[in-house]
Design a protein around this motif. Structure first.
Motif, PDB file in Angstrom:
ATOM      1  N   GLU A 348       0.832  -1.206   0.000  1.00 52.12           N
ATOM      2  CA  GLU A 348       0.000   0.000   0.000  1.00 52.12           C
ATOM      3  C   GLU A 348       0.866   1.255   0.000  1.00 52.12           C
ATOM      4  O   GLU A 348       0.608   2.215  -0.727  1.00 52.12           O
ATOM      5  N   SER A 350       3.952   1.529  -1.041  1.00 48.09           N
ATOM      6  CA  SER A 350       4.651   1.618  -2.321  1.00 48.09           C
ATOM      7  C   SER A 350       3.821   2.347  -3.369  1.00 48.09           C
ATOM      8  O   SER A 350       4.340   3.149  -4.151  1.00 48.09           O
ATOM      9  N   ASN A 351       2.522   2.074  -3.369  1.00 46.96           N
ATOM     10  CA  ASN A 351       1.636   2.628  -4.406  1.00 46.96           C
ATOM     11  C   ASN A 351       1.087   4.013  -4.078  1.00 46.96           C
ATOM     12  O   ASN A 351       0.696   4.752  -4.999  1.00 46.96           O
ATOM     13  N   THR A 352       1.052   4.365  -2.803  1.00 50.67           N
ATOM     14  CA  THR A 352       0.394   5.622  -2.428  1.00 50.67           C
ATOM     15  C   THR A 352       1.344   6.725  -1.979  1.00 50.67           C
ATOM     16  O   THR A 352       0.999   7.903  -2.060  1.00 50.67           O
ATOM     17  N   GLN A 355       2.299   9.011  -4.969  1.00 49.69           N
ATOM     18  CA  GLN A 355       1.353   9.041  -6.087  1.00 49.69           C
ATOM     19  C   GLN A 355       1.126  10.456  -6.627  1.00 49.69           C
ATOM     20  O   GLN A 355       0.820  10.626  -7.809  1.00 49.69           O
ATOM     21  N   GLN A 360       6.063   5.143  -8.102  1.00 48.10           N
ATOM     22  CA  GLN A 360       5.897   3.988  -7.221  1.00 48.10           C
ATOM     23  C   GLN A 360       7.228   3.705  -6.538  1.00 48.10           C
ATOM     24  O   GLN A 360       8.292   3.757  -7.165  1.00 48.10           O
ATOM     25  N   THR A 369      12.604   4.267  -7.469  1.00 45.41           N
ATOM     26  CA  THR A 369      11.235   4.564  -7.909  1.00 45.41           C
ATOM     27  C   THR A 369      11.080   4.243  -9.393  1.00 45.41           C
ATOM     28  O   THR A 369      12.061   4.201 -10.152  1.00 45.41           O
ATOM     29  N   LEU A 372       4.312   5.330 -11.744  1.00 47.53           N
ATOM     30  CA  LEU A 372       3.190   4.591 -11.168  1.00 47.53           C
ATOM     31  C   LEU A 372       2.303   3.983 -12.251  1.00 47.53           C
ATOM     32  O   LEU A 372       1.739   2.904 -12.063  1.00 47.53           O
ATOM     33  N   SER A 375       2.201  -0.074 -15.027  1.00 50.25           N
ATOM     34  CA  SER A 375       2.844  -1.206 -14.372  1.00 50.25           C
ATOM     35  C   SER A 375       2.174  -2.504 -14.811  1.00 50.25           C
ATOM     36  O   SER A 375       0.952  -2.591 -14.905  1.00 50.25           O
ATOM     37  N   HIS A 377       2.585  -5.075 -12.931  1.00 51.95           N
ATOM     38  CA  HIS A 377       2.393  -5.715 -11.636  1.00 51.95           C
ATOM     39  C   HIS A 377       3.183  -7.021 -11.498  1.00 51.95           C
ATOM     40  O   HIS A 377       2.784  -7.927 -10.771  1.00 51.95           O
TER      41      HIS A 377
END
Length: 516
Positions: A348, A350-352, A355, A360, A369, A372, A375, A377
């Motif tokens: 969480e 990492s993604n926020t 942002q 990311q 980094t 974002l 990706s 995934h």
């Protein structure tokens, strides 16, 4: 109780009734104890001579790249482990330490430690953080290599690097926790014999899953009537663990209790907090070590207690508000990003966290980094650190092979193997009188059996996959005597020797091996 048979060898007496029924009642057919492979080629070996200056020392050494054949109890060749040995040839001493090195996975070759920290040649990235991942790359002399005081052996387990099963052997006999440890133990036993080094101090260093391997390897080296089923009689002077993970042990291990899950959540916070500070989301006044430790103390006490209360419905509104404010202060996240459960996972975060900048944060090294958006995934290819430093390591290693070691082998060198290996990896353990709950407990058993064995645990503050806090907790919870463990942390990631920390790690490693 009626005994089936008693074996007595010297002072060792073992009752066969202690064996699993299948082993005691089903002897190996005579057809399986006759060697069947004839006329096999000699193991590959390439020896070159080199010099390197380490500190004030000019070190001459042999580099030996070659195969070691593994055999079953009947003498049949089953596989080939490829290794890279660096042996000092000037100032030779009778009891010079030997350091056996491997990486993790399972399924990884040893080029990461080889090129990143310990080998006499080292990859030089163009930047400490977010380096380029396209050529040209550069390898340089590693002035921090331990080769001035210890010989080095880099081991690629079967299925990785150039190592492979032979003569139609099913590779699954090497692909499991016990199976893997036994094959590495057999290799070490053969290496000591071939190089006449049985009287040398012996150390093993494992990174990531390699830390699990290193923790259980002492039993395979010493020997047992249970797995590995042979007595090798090899003891270690030290075990070095990097990117430590000792809680995964068995496919049938019971699930973690809820309090253990919440504790793991709490112990993630210090790494997230120092990452937030690195990226300018917060402005702590303390240096990273002090800030990490202060956050860890909060995590283990106030925060963990709050998570327990929240889980059982006893956390008051005022207590919740205080915890929420502290989390915002430590992470730089908003109340909405933290969420009502007060848990901030590394994924969480990492993604926020970045942002608003469209970035990311990496997990293996949270200083790194990537954009974002777009990706795929993928846990490796889309991790900011892995995708940026892996190409340099692989290219640099192939430059080492051709330009310095003179290795000419047509088949590819497999840096990490997932295909076939991971789906078949056997986490189920062989029979022992008391099953270990995890590999940390096995490490504790080995320290009991060897009063001179010491442990060095090295971690990176920016490693959100195997954190320093989790490493300490696993060691402590496993019953390992802490007075025989040295803990060191570095401002780096999972590969803690990257980003300006190689020299500090090398000094600490030298002090540990030479017991300074």
């Amino acid at each position: 109780m009626k005994l089936l048979q008693i074996f007595s060898i010297g002072i060792c007496v073992f009752h066969l009734t202690m064996l699993p029924t299948s082993l005691a009642q089903n002897p190996i057919p005579s057809s399986e104890i006759v060697p069947t492979f004839k006329g096999e080629p000699s193991p590959y070996s390439k020896i070159t001579q080199h010099q390197i200056k380490i500190g004030r020392d000019k070190v001459s050494y042999d580099a030996i790249a070659g195969e070691t054949y593994l055999k079953d109890t009947a003498g049949n060749t089953t596989g080939s482990i490829f290794s890279f040995s660096y042996i000092r040839t000037d100032k030779v001493t009778a009891n010079r330490p030997v350091l056996f090195v491997f990486n993790g996975g399972p399924g990884s070759a040893s080029l990461w430690m080889h090129m990143g920290a310990l080998g006499p040649k080292q990859l030089k990235l163009d930047k400490d953080v977010n380096p380029t991942n396209v050529p040209p790359f550069e390898i340089i002399d590693n002035k921090n290599s331990p080769l001035d005081y210890a010989d080095l052996v880099f081991i690629d387990p079967i299925g990785t690097g150039f190592s492979r099963p032979l003569n139609g052997t099913d590779p699954k006999i090497f692909w499991g926790v016990d199976e893997d440890a036994d094959s590495i133990a057999q290799f070490i036993e053969l290496w000591l014999t071939q190089n006449k080094r049985w009287n040398s101090p012996k150390y093993v260093l494992g990174e990531s899953y390699g830390s699990t391997r290193a923790a259980i390897l002492p039993r395979a080296l010493l020997g047992s009537p249970f797995p590995p089923g042979v007595m090798r009689g090899i003891t270690l002077d030290g075990i070095i663990l990097l990117g430590t993970t000792l809680d995964k042990h068995s496919a049938t291990a019971p699930p973690k209790a809820q309090n253990e899950i919440l504790k793991a959540h709490a112990l993630r916070l210090p790494g997230i907090a120092v990452t937030a500070a690195f990226h300018g989301l917060t402005q702590p006044e303390e240096e990273i070590e002090s800030f990490y430790n202060q956050t860890l103390e909060f995590s283990k006490t106030t925060y963990f207690e709050a998570l327990l209360k929240a889980d059982n419905g006893t956390l008051s509104i005022n207590e919740k508000e205080l915890i929420l404010q502290k989390l915002k202060e430590l992470t730089g996240l908003t109340e909405e990003q933290i969420g009502d459960d007060l848990v901030v996972t590394e994924g969480e975060f990492s993604n926020t966290a970045l942002q608003n900048k469209g970035l990311q944060v990496g997990l293996y090294d949270s200083r790194y980094t990537l954009p974002l958006v777009n990706s795929g995934h993928d846990p490796v290819a889309d991790d900011a650190a892995m995708t940026q430093y892996v190409p340099g390591f692989v290219a640099g290693f192939h430059m080492l092979l051709s330009e310095h070691l003179g290795v000419e082998i047509a088949r590819p060198y497999t840096a990490i193997r997932w295909k076939d290996l991971l789906p078949y990896w056997n986490f189920e353990r062989g029979f022992t009188p008391v099953p270990a709950k995890n590999s940390a407990q096995e490490l504790a058993w080995s320290l009991r059996r060897n009063k001179d064995l010491r442990v060095f645990v090295a971690s990176g503050y920016y490693d959100l996959v195997t954190t320093p806090a989790a490493a300490y907790d696993q060691i402590q919870s496993g019953g390992v005597p802490l007075d025989r463990v040295t803990f060191k942390e570095y401002p780096s990631g999972h590969m803690l020797y990257l980003g300006g920390t190689s020299e500090a790690f090398s000094k600490d490693l030298k002090n540990f091996i030479l017991q300074k």
